[in-house]
Design a protein around this motif. Structure first.
Motif, mmCIF file in Angstrom:
data_model
loop_
_atom_site.group_PDB
_atom_site.id
_atom_site.type_symbol
_atom_site.label_atom_id
_atom_site.label_comp_id
_atom_site.label_asym_id
_atom_site.label_seq_id
_atom_site.Cartn_x
_atom_site.Cartn_y
_atom_site.Cartn_z
ATOM 1 N N ALA A 18 53.263 43.268 42.999
ATOM 2 C CA ALA A 18 54.169 42.812 41.942
ATOM 3 C C ALA A 18 54.560 41.356 42.118
ATOM 4 N N SER A 19 54.557 40.872 43.351
ATOM 5 C CA SER A 19 54.970 39.486 43.588
ATOM 6 C C SER A 19 54.067 38.507 42.854
ATOM 7 N N VAL A 25 55.399 34.476 36.132
ATOM 8 C CA VAL A 25 56.486 34.305 35.171
ATOM 9 C C VAL A 25 57.428 33.200 35.610
ATOM 10 N N VAL A 26 57.752 33.177 36.895
ATOM 11 C CA VAL A 26 58.774 32.258 37.408
ATOM 12 C C VAL A 26 58.251 30.841 37.560
ATOM 13 N N ALA A 27 57.033 30.694 38.071
ATOM 14 C CA ALA A 27 56.519 29.369 38.416
ATOM 15 C C ALA A 27 56.396 28.447 37.213
ATOM 16 N N THR A 28 56.118 28.994 36.043
ATOM 17 C CA THR A 28 55.999 28.152 34.853
ATOM 18 C C THR A 28 57.337 27.537 34.465
ATOM 19 N N SER A 29 58.431 28.158 34.895
ATOM 20 C CA SER A 29 59.763 27.648 34.582
ATOM 21 C C SER A 29 60.330 26.779 35.697
ATOM 22 N N VAL A 86 49.137 30.515 40.243
ATOM 23 C CA VAL A 86 49.321 31.530 39.205
ATOM 24 C C VAL A 86 49.774 30.934 37.876
ATOM 25 N N LYS A 87 50.076 29.641 37.852
ATOM 26 C CA LYS A 87 50.352 29.011 36.566
ATOM 27 C C LYS A 87 49.071 28.864 35.745
ATOM 28 N N THR A 88 47.927 28.963 36.418
ATOM 29 C CA THR A 88 46.631 28.857 35.757
ATOM 30 C C THR A 88 45.870 30.171 35.774
ATOM 31 N N VAL A 213 64.417 35.079 34.423
ATOM 32 C CA VAL A 213 63.772 34.358 35.525
ATOM 33 C C VAL A 213 64.600 34.486 36.798
ATOM 34 N N VAL A 214 65.914 34.343 36.674
ATOM 35 C CA VAL A 214 66.790 34.462 37.838
ATOM 36 C C VAL A 214 66.660 35.850 38.466
#
Length: 304
Positions: A18-19, A25-29, A86-88, A213-214
């Motif tokens: 799951a990580s 999801v998180v890294a793009t923000s 993982v952003k790509t 995100v938090v």
């Protein structure tokens, strides 16, 4: 393995799988550095509290240097590299490439620790290279410069895990008494957070984080890092490091399943073929050393 051990193994694989979905999801923000920093900082605080509860001494002055090396190479660098990748790439790709960690570990051990590779390990490395080649050339990800850089980042993270594993094993032979597993986990997360802190200005937050995100960041730090570390160390104590390492086979499967279920990521037969080659390679490398490997009392896991 007992049923309780198998349950822990699958829980660990689910958390680590799951990580990779959460990271995407998180890294793009937040960006790669802030994502990694938040993850290790939260995990460090949680584990520090756990050490206080179970009364495990950290012995900072005695073990500051090895904790720092393990923290940098087993958490700071690979966490940041995977958050960047993982952003790509889909999370499943990153998790499958993470499964090459034992392959890098075997090569590093042969050079550094003078361990013979053997025919089975060599065959595993061949399968691993073929599997990675399939993942790079096939599947739903276009073969762009960004994708190749992301693949290289994942392999760089896997190399760091391979190095950290061998360093930890070498450390266990030299330190008397050895560092307690919980203490090493806690110390390495805290030193990783300290190491990443100066890098934040070079990759600032891209957008204000939402409540979602938090929550995912908190889940990554508490669930996929702090709790996962405790589960892994319990497995090492109960079944030994070699059997605990079989979680590597399950993490990519859970990552692909989570990505398909939560993010509608595409799963193709060609991607499954590349994943199968990587997993077979990992099994060949790990199983070839079963008769010789001993559970390291302070081993640190090689996948997140």
């Amino acid at each position: 393995m007992r049923i309780s051990d198998i349950v822990r193994l699958f829980m660990l694989a689910a958390l680590w799988g799951a990580s990779f979905v959460g990271l995407r999801v998180v890294a793009t923000s937040l960006g790669a550095i802030v994502t990694a920093e938040a993850r290790v900082a939260i995990a460090g605080v949680v584990l520090l509290g756990w050490c206080a509860i179970v009364r495990v001494p950290l012995l900072w002055r005695r073990h500051a240097w090895p904790m720092t090396i393990v923290g940098v190479f087993n958490s700071a660098i690979p966490f940041a590299l995977f958050a960047f990748a993982v952003k790509t790439l889909p999370g499943g790709y990153a998790a499958i490439l993470n499964a090459t960690s034992p392959l890098f570990g075997a090569v590093i051990a042969s050079v550094w620790l003078r361990e013979a590779l053997g025919g089975r390990r060599m065959l595993g490395i061949v399968f691993g290279v073929a599997g990675v080649a399939c993942l790079v050339k096939l599947g739903p990800v276009a073969l762009t410069t960004d994708a190749l850089v992301a693949f290289a980042a994942c392999l760089g993270a896997a190399f760091c895990y391979g190095f950290a594993g061998n360093y930890t094993r070498r450390l266990a032979d030299r330190l008397t008494p050895p560092i307690a597993p919980t203490a090493m986990a806690t110390g390495s997360q805290i030193t990783a957070a300290i190491a990443l802190l100066p890098l934040i200005p070079f990759d600032p937050v891209h957008a204000m984080p939402t409540h979602g995100v938090v929550m995912i960041v908190a889940a990554l730090g508490i669930g996929s890092t702090a709790i996962a570390y405790l589960l892994y160390f319990r497995l090492i104590r109960d079944v030994g490091a070699t059997r605990a390492l079989t979680v590597t086979f399950l993490v990519p499967l859970f990552a692909v399943a989570w990505g398909w279920a939560l993010l509608d990521e595409v799963v193709t037969w060609r991607m499954a073929g590349g994943a199968a080659l990587v997993l077979i390679a990992t099994w060949l490398v790990v199983s070839s050393s079963k008769s010789k490997a001993k559970a390291a009392p302070n081993g640190v896991p090689a996948m997140r």
